[in-house]
Structures are given as structure tokens and as C-alpha cells.
Enzyme design. Structure first.
Site, PDB file in Angstrom:
ATOM      1  N   GLY A  18      30.262  38.691  31.507  1.00 28.77           N
ATOM      2  CA  GLY A  18      31.587  38.900  32.080  1.00 28.77           C
ATOM      3  C   GLY A  18      32.693  38.229  31.277  1.00 28.77           C
ATOM      4  N   ILE A  20      35.380  36.277  32.157  1.00 31.56           N
ATOM      5  CA  ILE A  20      35.592  34.851  32.416  1.00 31.56           C
ATOM      6  C   ILE A  20      34.363  34.056  31.991  1.00 31.56           C
ATOM      7  CG2 ILE A  20      35.928  33.100  34.217  1.00 31.56           C
ATOM      8  CD1 ILE A  20      37.558  35.173  35.781  1.00 31.56           C
ATOM      9  N   LYS A 166      35.673  38.935  48.558  1.00 32.56           N
ATOM     10  CA  LYS A 166      35.880  37.623  47.939  1.00 32.56           C
ATOM     11  C   LYS A 166      36.150  36.565  49.004  1.00 32.56           C
ATOM     12  CE  LYS A 166      35.861  37.131  43.990  1.00 32.56           C
ATOM     13  NZ  LYS A 166      34.756  36.950  43.011  1.00 32.56           N
TER      14      LYS A 166
END
Length: 347
Positions: A18, A20, A166
Site C-alpha cells: 500500500g 502509506i 473506518k
């Protein structure tokens, strides 16, 4: 590589391919740590190592890989074994077309709990969870004051599924630490729109709209307000939250500063990218036009809840407690564009 006391400390980074996560791995390796990272398929190892090389690091044997998925218990105990810290960055990708919001909510929540349980059993000192500003800013009445870490998205209202996932995943994490953590420490990072240097054609969903602006695919910008942050600063904040005693039990908004409207992003790009800027529209689209487009366009439909909604947030807490010093939003935007152009991703 740095030679220091970190050399024998292992850090697990979940979801190593990913955007990040790769930047976190870069900074961990530069700080001298040994890193283990999870992938859904080890066929992506070469790709991750290539991204790290693009970022200036030859990882060698200081980086190892293991197969693990958020939806399965397989290999998680092996993944966390011997690790001092865990950066849980992996998360299900946003889905524009889904039958039920649980397609995003259940994997996100269960994945977090799976990682926390494994970390607790392995004696990990601290987990840093990558949440999102989506767990903070939605479901509220319009406000002009910046949102802070004390705010939580109200999931009982009309909240998009990804942001709801989230929120519920982070809530579950804090609840687990309180009731079942048995001394495991937790810090949470809540990034806003993540921009910054891309290292390959696989990058954050936050960057696709910027690519579309650069390629002239947008006739104008919808009236969407957002805060932005450079991925290098997000990674830096993860490392600070990993080791700083003051970060235990805290959440931190990762934002460069004041929010801006999308049309301002287009203007910044046009100012900095030279001849390529000829394709960039600096018009702002009327809300009515976006609503009409939403009738047949899933991407436009996903934008509707955000039209005209102020998304201002503050980084005061991260700056004060952890000494964090992020780049400006303009620097992050320009760095993103430069990398997209350098890697010939922009058509």
C-alpha cells in the site's frame, strides 16, 4: 542504513504494497529497524522492493515478507512473532458499487481485531492503527470550527460506507484495548487526503482525482472541501506514535493544515506543472450539475454527500505532543504531480 539500538527490533507493517505502508517501511528501514510485512500474495514482493528502490532504499535481508489476509487467521501469529511494534496500515479498499455496506464494514472491523489479538498474544509493545479522518468528520451538522481528535463520526446518520467502516473498525480497536488488551498499547493515526510522491503506478485512491485533473479529464472541480497531507509526513507520524510514550492511548489527525476546496488544488497544479497545465480546468462545477451526473455516474454519486461540506481539521495535537512538522498542502500536491509526471503515469 543507520546503526543504532533499533537494529534488532522487528516491526510488522501490514499491507506492505500500500501507498502509506511502503513509505512507512522506507522510514523504518532508514531508522535501522528490521521490518516484516504482510501481503495477500508473495508474488508482489518484487514490486514492493522496486518501490522501495524508487524511494532510495535497497531493503535486502532487513525486510521479509509473509502471506496474510485480514479475512483469515492464517499466519497472523507468525507475522507478529518477535515484533516489538506493529503498524496496522492494511485496510479494505473503498468500493463504489456494493450490495451492502457490510462488504466494507465487516472486513475492516474483523481485520483490526484479528491483528490486535495476534499482537497481544505475541507480547507486542504497541500497535499503531491507520484509521482515517473519515472516523471523525461525518454525520455532524455543518460547522466552521476545525474538527479535532475528540470528534467521532456519527454512524447513526447518513454516512458513506467506507467512512462508516473506518469509524466502526477504530471504535472496535479502542474497545478491544480497554476490555481485552492486557497491557497492549494502541495509538491511532487519522489521515486526511493522502498525497505525496508515488513510487509506482499503485498508489492511494486519494491521488486518482489529482491524476484526472492533470490529464484534463475533469471539466471542472465539484465544490468539495478537503484537507491534505504528504504521505512522507503520515509515515513520520506513524513512527513518532510508535515510540513516543505520550502517544499511547491517543489518536492523531494527520493533516498539513487548513482545508481547501478542490478548485484550489487545480489552481495549484496549473501554477506548477508548466505546459501540462494547459489541460487543467480551474472552473468550479455547480452542485446541480454534479447531482445530475450522479444519476448515471457512480463516482459522481459518491461525491454528493460531500458537496459544500466543510472538512477543516487541526494538527495541533500531533504538533504539540509529538513534535510533528508536516509539509504544507501545496508541497504535497506539487510533489504528487512531479512524481506522476516523472514515472510517466500521467498520460
Amino acid at each position: 542504513m543507520t546503526t543504532n539500538s533499533n537494529n534488532e527490533k522487528f516491526v510488522l507493517v501490514t499491507g506492505g504494497s500500500g501507498f502509506i505502508a511502503v513509505h512507512c517501511i522506507l522510514q523504518l528501514l532508514n531508522a535501522g529497524y528490521r521490518v516484516r510485512t504482510t501481503l495477500r500474495s508473495l508474488s508482489r514482493e518484487a514490486e514492493v522492493r522496486a518501490m522501495l528502490r524508487e524511494g532510495g532504499v535497497e531493503a535486502g535481508d532487513r525486510l521479509s515478507f509473509i502471506t496474510a489476509e485480514l479475512g483469515s487467521d492464517t499466519n497472523w501469529s507468525e507475522a507478529v512473532s518477535g515484533c516489538t511494534y506493529v503498524l496496522h496500515v492494511a485496510s479494505p479498499t473503498p468500493i463504489n458499487v456494493y450490495k451492502h455496506e457490510d462488504e466494507m464494514i465487516i472486513p475492516a472491523r474483523e481485520g483490526v481485531l484479528r491483528v490486535l489479538r495476534a499482537a497481544r498474544e505475541a507480547g507486542v509493545k504497541r500497535v499503531v492503527l491507520t484509521s482515517a479522518v473519515g472516523a471523525i468528520v461525518y454525520g455532524h451538522k455543518p460547522q466552521t470550527e476545525p474538527f479535532t481528535e475528540n470528534d467521532w463520526t456519527d454512524t447513526s446518520g447518513k454516512v458513506p460506507a467506507y467512512q462508516k467502516s473506518k469509524t466502526l473498525a477504530e471504535r472496535a480497536a479502542w474497545d478491544f484495548i480497554e476490555k481485552e488488551g492486557a497491557g497492549l498499547e494502541l495509538s491511532v493515526i487519522n489521515p486526511v487526503g493522502v498525497l505525496g510522491p508515488v513510487l509506482s503506478a499503485d498508489y492511494s485512491h486519494s491521488i486518482h482525482f489529482l491524476q484526472n485533473i492533470l490529464e484534463g479529464k475533469m471539466a471542472g472541480s465539484p465544490k468539495v472541501n478537503s484537507s491534505y497531507v504528504d504521505v512522507r509526513d503520515v509515515a513520520d507520524l506513524h513512527l513518532r506514535a510508535m515510540t513516543n510514550p505520550a502517544a499511547n492511548g491517543q489518536r492523531f489527525i494527520a493533516t498539513a493544515g487548513e482545508s481547501i476546496w478542490m478548485v484550489e488544488v487545480a489552481k495549484i497544479l496549473k501554477k506548477h506543472v508548466g505546459a501540462l497545465g494547459e489541460k487543467i480546468s480551474t472552473k468550479e462545477l455547480p452542485n446541480t450539475l454534479v447531482r445530475v451526473a450522479a444519476l448515471t455516474n457512480p463516482t459522481a454519486k459518491a461525491i454528493i454527500p460531500f458537496l459544500g461540506y466543510m472538512m477543516n481539521t487541526t494538527n495541533e495535537k500531533a504538533v504539540r505532543l509529538l513534535g510533528w512538522k508536516p509539509r504544507s498542502a501545496e508541497e504535497a500536491i506539487v510533489a504528487t504531480a512531479e512524481s506522476l509526471i516523472r514515472l510517466k503515469i500521467v498520460k
